[in-house]
Design a protein around this motif. Sequence first.
Motif, PDB file in Angstrom:
ATOM      1  N   ALA A 130       0.829  -1.206   0.000  1.00  0.00           N
ATOM      2  CA  ALA A 130       0.000   0.000   0.000  1.00  0.00           C
ATOM      3  C   ALA A 130       0.865   1.260   0.000  1.00  0.00           C
ATOM      4  N   THR A 131       1.914   1.242   0.825  1.00  0.00           N
ATOM      5  CA  THR A 131       2.808   2.404   0.886  1.00  0.00           C
ATOM      6  C   THR A 131       3.584   2.557  -0.409  1.00  0.00           C
ATOM      7  N   HIS A 133       2.620   1.688  -3.279  1.00  0.00           N
ATOM      8  CA  HIS A 133       1.686   2.190  -4.297  1.00  0.00           C
ATOM      9  C   HIS A 133       1.606   3.712  -4.236  1.00  0.00           C
ATOM     10  N   VAL A 134       1.636   4.266  -3.018  1.00  0.00           N
ATOM     11  CA  VAL A 134       1.639   5.729  -2.869  1.00  0.00           C
ATOM     12  C   VAL A 134       2.899   6.317  -3.502  1.00  0.00           C
ATOM     13  N   THR A 137       2.531   6.214  -7.197  1.00  0.00           N
ATOM     14  CA  THR A 137       1.631   7.253  -7.680  1.00  0.00           C
ATOM     15  C   THR A 137       2.339   8.602  -7.764  1.00  0.00           C
ATOM     16  N   LEU A 138       3.232   8.848  -6.814  1.00  0.00           N
ATOM     17  CA  LEU A 138       4.019  10.084  -6.817  1.00  0.00           C
ATOM     18  C   LEU A 138       5.181  10.023  -7.807  1.00  0.00           C
TER      19      LEU A 138
END
Length: 263
Positions: A130-131, A133-134, A137-138
């Motif tokens: 999940a982290t 993925h962040v 995204t950035l």
Amino acid sequence: MRDSNFDPDFPTIARRAEWFIQKTLNQTLDGTIAINLHTLSGLLQATGPLDLADYQATVNADNLYERAQYHAEVNFFPGSTQKKEFLSAVANALFTQLSNLPESSALPVASSLLHSIEEKNTLLSVVNPATDHVLSTLNWNGAISPQPDSTMVVDSNFGVNKANYFLRRDTQVVITLAKDLSFNHVLRLRYSNTSTSNSWPAGAYKNYSRFYLPANSLIRQFKVGEKTLTPSDYTATSEHGKTVVGYLMTVPINSTVGVELEY
């Protein structure tokens, strides 16, 4: 572990490096951060110079590269760890200085790190999906772009020297749209080796280059210098959802070699 970073997709090599650490040191890691000399130089601009007592030297943003190369060359022998030990000393001193900086210096340090991340001189990838993925995204985790019409050139120095420092690259991309709405790409690269000696750290630039092209790309023509390559001269594989074209080339000292790939 030293070759675990051959894949250009950083999350992939981060997990491989962590696997080696776990197997050799029995340590489980939360993630991996990659930095280079540009990252360290930017931080030194924000923090000021470092005094390295063990080396009787002062290192700053302007002389970092020269000092690192100097300590790599002194009494050099194959397998030498002198440069790694010098950079470890720089990192340890930098972390100590960062922990003692006044709050007024926090913003310049944070700004330097953000600039380094945006320029891809610093990459961040963590084990938690999940982290990560962040971070993806950035566009901070160094993953190969999932965009369907993207191209990535990956150069790897196989010459056991530091000829990269003397290399200058120019890149040109020409894209045309045919009547059948298909796209034709011409990717032109120009490698100039400005070194004038074959003595280490200079010398010929022996480059294993890889083109990460859109999936199912059709290679129409491939030239290196004046030679038009045939399919037997290069490899064409599939990786990370891309067509990957790989080939080995040499840029001699004080010379320029052009590459043109049409697909």
